[in-house]
Enzyme design. Structure first.
Site, short mmCIF file in Angstrom:
data_model
loop_
_atom_site.label_atom_id
_atom_site.label_comp_id
_atom_site.label_asym_id
_atom_site.label_seq_id
_atom_site.Cartn_x
_atom_site.Cartn_y
_atom_site.Cartn_z
N ARG A 188 0.38 -10.54 -52.02
CA ARG A 188 -0.85 -10.27 -52.77
C ARG A 188 -1.98 -11.17 -52.29
O ARG A 188 -1.76 -12.22 -51.71
CB ARG A 188 -0.61 -10.48 -54.27
CG ARG A 188 0.26 -9.43 -54.92
CD ARG A 188 0.38 -9.69 -56.42
NE ARG A 188 0.99 -10.99 -56.70
CZ ARG A 188 0.31 -12.07 -57.06
NH1 ARG A 188 -1.02 -12.01 -57.19
NH2 ARG A 188 0.92 -13.21 -57.30
N LYS A 199 0.98 -4.57 -59.60
CA LYS A 199 0.37 -5.62 -60.41
C LYS A 199 -0.95 -5.15 -61.02
O LYS A 199 -1.38 -5.69 -62.05
CB LYS A 199 0.17 -6.89 -59.59
CG LYS A 199 1.49 -7.58 -59.24
CD LYS A 199 2.34 -7.88 -60.47
CE LYS A 199 3.59 -8.66 -60.13
NZ LYS A 199 4.49 -8.83 -61.30
N HIS A 234 5.18 -11.24 -68.30
CA HIS A 234 5.69 -11.28 -66.92
C HIS A 234 7.11 -11.82 -67.02
O HIS A 234 7.36 -13.02 -66.88
CB HIS A 234 4.81 -12.17 -66.05
CG HIS A 234 5.20 -12.13 -64.61
ND1 HIS A 234 5.21 -13.25 -63.81
CD2 HIS A 234 5.58 -11.11 -63.81
CE1 HIS A 234 5.58 -12.92 -62.58
NE2 HIS A 234 5.82 -11.63 -62.57
N SER A 282 7.83 -16.37 -59.34
CA SER A 282 8.57 -15.90 -58.16
C SER A 282 9.48 -17.01 -57.65
O SER A 282 9.08 -18.17 -57.53
CB SER A 282 7.57 -15.50 -57.08
OG SER A 282 8.24 -15.07 -55.93
N LYS A 299 14.36 -14.80 -61.83
CA LYS A 299 14.09 -13.85 -62.92
C LYS A 299 14.78 -12.50 -62.69
O LYS A 299 15.43 -11.96 -63.59
CB LYS A 299 12.57 -13.67 -63.04
CG LYS A 299 12.09 -12.68 -64.07
CD LYS A 299 10.63 -12.91 -64.40
CE LYS A 299 9.76 -12.94 -63.14
NZ LYS A 299 9.62 -11.62 -62.51
N THR A 300 14.65 -11.97 -61.50
CA THR A 300 15.27 -10.68 -61.18
C THR A 300 16.78 -10.82 -61.05
O THR A 300 17.55 -10.01 -61.58
CB THR A 300 14.68 -10.11 -59.87
OG1 THR A 300 13.29 -9.85 -60.06
CG2 THR A 300 15.38 -8.83 -59.46
N ASP A 358 10.82 -7.27 -64.44
CA ASP A 358 9.56 -7.97 -64.15
C ASP A 358 8.48 -7.87 -65.21
O ASP A 358 7.78 -8.84 -65.45
CB ASP A 358 9.01 -7.45 -62.82
CG ASP A 358 7.93 -8.34 -62.25
OD1 ASP A 358 8.08 -9.58 -62.27
OD2 ASP A 358 6.91 -7.82 -61.76
N ARG A 399 10.79 -7.66 -49.31
CA ARG A 399 10.98 -7.06 -50.64
C ARG A 399 11.80 -5.78 -50.58
O ARG A 399 11.84 -5.08 -49.57
CB ARG A 399 9.62 -6.75 -51.26
CG ARG A 399 8.81 -7.98 -51.65
CD ARG A 399 9.27 -8.54 -52.97
NE ARG A 399 8.50 -9.69 -53.40
CZ ARG A 399 8.57 -10.21 -54.62
NH1 ARG A 399 9.35 -9.66 -55.53
NH2 ARG A 399 7.86 -11.27 -54.94
#
Length: 610
Positions: A137, A280, A299, A317, A321-322, A336, A401
């Protein structure tokens, strides 16, 4: 013959169809290639003669038509018209020669491989695509339109940089002009928000098949009936990322621009082909609309146990989390972006966007197996012969990704809606080696750490670099916030208090020393900690207080060596730990000065004490 029966031979060619050949001899000799014999026309079967083969007409007219020609051939088909209506974008001033609305995954694969440089099909069936120069990003190029109806709501500053409305319209016109030059466009009409009560109709307009497949995965896919009744979208993304912004337009600082207008309900992308900007963008819209209705957009990832107990995982990130939300013993609600409403929680998305660097079946089997047909692998390297993905290769970017529909996870919950959360888990990757693997938070401490949004990143990957750097991102998602962080913190405090959720801080970073000296806590141990939270074991545990940060640390936890639970005990040099702890506390206090005004004394008192 079977081949001849599939064709109708034109009358004009009837004179060249050969008579049946004589029967072969009883004992045929060896077949010998004789160039001289083959040079005579009379020895060549007319069926094999290319000049004749081209004139054979298929009895089924679709047999050899080009796919796009075939679609045109069937224009009268109602279902096809739903997907091919070139007038669909006329209200926006876009008049494509060819439009593919919510096309099949197979068609997007074909177009990506045919028209987009570098796209291939990997050995696991996933589409490999490349986002060009930008592989992440561009937060410094994000702009929000400053206009009267929303200006007082927005937290203006480095996160939400003001853009004049005229500049947004200039970018919009530039994007539309570019899209009108393309041979084909893709439109994805889908939903944001798994709860129909709060969902938004989102339209994505793009010239890249890769982008269309990405948003097909990440949004909630409509049925044919829902698509028929889709109507006008609530939010539209004009993705002209292959075309640069004009750096001389007021408010532009580079050839990249990601601009958002809440009044227009539109987003315009120029100068970046990184697909994550679209995802996003939708999240940012929810981050504006949901708090306005008293709902908390987060988030965070979420999963649900067999007894209906939901856990929320906040984290930046790289904190896990994932990974940690993908648990074979629990249903995955999402990885997410979620909203906590008066009814429970729902996933904003219809897919997952996992980091692919160092992905392995041993460590993350559910995510590894999701890399299959329909998934998108971004900016990865692969073996040119086998097409096997080299997940360890970071030569293009550390930010490789994997995008896939949520139902690629075997235990995904669809629709992605769950009851009230029972556990709030805040993840941090502390590279200083100061914070404990797990600590129980008071509501005030939960608010403090939520507003701080701390994690740490190593200074670089060069050999010899040992100093970590602290990163603070308010609400664990500052780049996507629209309102002031206190708005989200107040909503979280209200919901935790009302529903009695338990709050935890879990460190997935270093132990026994800082980065370069200590070791990163193993995923096996972190999963065991999460399991203990879910089973209620840590609710009943005995605790001790960690000085400075005043965190409650359990003395024991199943399947975890008790000596690693208190971080100070893992350091050989205790005075070095104390010094590092004080330095991290100073960074926390310095960061929180941004939020002192308007924050309650109870939350301020939850800060580290030096």
């Amino acid at each position: 013959s079977e081949l001849q029966s599939q064709y109708v031979v034109p009358d004009t060619l009837s004179h060249v169809v050969p008579t049946p050949p004589p029967p072969p001899p009883e004992r045929p000799g060896p077949i010998i290639h004789d160039p001289a014999a083959c040079s005579s026309d009379e020895n060549v079967s007319s069926i094999a003669d290319p000049s004749i083969f081209k004139q054979l007409k298929p009895s089924k007219p679709d047999a050899f038509r080009d796919h796009e020609e075939l679609l045109t051939f069937h224009q009268a088909d109602t279902t096809l018209n739903l997907h091919l209506d070139t007038t669909l974008l006329e209200p926006e001033g876009i008049h494509p020669e060819k439009i593919f609305r919510n096309p099949s995954v197979g068609l997007l694969y074909e177009h990506a491989c045919k028209y987009e440089k570098g796209s291939i099909i990997a050995s696991n069936g996933a589409l490999v695509a490349y986002s060009g120069e930008k592989r992440g990003r561009c937060p410094l190029d994000k702009r929000v339109v400053d206009e009267p109806s929303t200006s007082d709501d927005v937290w203006w500053g480095a996160i939400n940089i003001k853009l004049p409305e005229a500049s947004f319209m200039t970018n919009r016109e530039r994007a539309i002009d570019y899209l009108n030059t393309r041979d084909r466009l893709y439109v994805i009409d889908a939903y944001g928000g798994a709860d129909p009560k709060y969902r938004l109709k989102v339209r994505v307009i793009t010239s890249r098949a890769y982008h269309a497949l990405f948003m097909h995965n990440m949004l909630i896919r409509p049925t044919e009936e829902e698509l028929l009744d889709f109507g006008n979208p609530d939010f539209t993304i004009f993705n002209a990322g292959e075309f640069p912004a004009n750096r001389y337009t007021e408010g532009m600082t580079s050839s990249t621009s990601v601009s958002l207008s809440f009044s227009q309900k539109e987003m315009v992308i120029l100068g970046t082909q990184y697909a994550g900007e679209m995802k996003k963008g939708v999240f940012t819209v929810f981050n504006y609309l949901m708090p306005k209705q008293g709902m908390l957009s987060m988030h965070a990832s979420a999963n649900e146990g067999k007894n209906g107990d939901v856990s929320i995982f906040f984290g930046l990130s790289g904190t896990g989390k994932t990974t940690l939300s993908s648990d074979p013993e629990r249903l995955l609600i999402g990885d997410d972006e979620h909203v906590w409403t008066d009814d429970g929680v729902f996933n904003i998305e219809g897919g997952c966007y996992a980091k692919a660097i160092n992905l392995s079946r041993d460590q993350e089997p559910e995510i590894f197996d999701a890399a299959k047909f329909g998934a998108v692998l971004e900016n990865v390297k692969y073996d040119l012969i086998s097409r096997d993905i080299d997940y360890k290769d970071s030569s293009l970017t550390e930010n490789t990704r994997l995008s896939y529909p949520i139902d690629y996870i075997d235990n995904a919950k669809v629709p992605s809606v769950g009851p009230m959360p029972k556990n709030i888990i805040m993840l941090t990757c502390d590279a200083f080696g100061v914070l404990p693997p797990v600590s129980k938070l008071t509501p005030e401490q939960a608010m403090y750490h939520f507003m701080s949004g701390y994690t740490a990143k190593v200074a670089g990957t060069e050999e010899g670099v040992k100093e970590p750097s602290a990163t603070f991102s308010a609400c664990f998602g500052a780049p996507f916030l629209v309102w002031h962080p206190s708005k989200y913190a107040e909503l979280l405090a209200e919901k935790i208090s009302k529903h009695g959720a338990h709050c935890w801080l879990v460190n997935t970073g270093w132990s026994g020393g800082a980065y370069g000296e200590g070791k990163r806590l193993s995923l096996k141990h972190t999963r065991a900690i999460i399991d203990s939270i879910h089973h209620g074991e840590l609710e009943e545990a005995e605790y001790e207080t960690l000085p400075v940060f005043n965190l409650e640390v359990p003395k024991q936890c199943s399947k975890i060596p008790s000596e690693i639970l208190n971080p100070r005990k893992t350091w050989a040099d205790k005075s070095a730990y104390d010094k590092q702890c004080e330095e991290l506390a100073r960074l926390f206090n310095e960061n929180f000065k941004n939020f002192e005004e308007g924050t309650s004394k109870a939350i301020l008192d939850a800060a580290p004490r030096l």
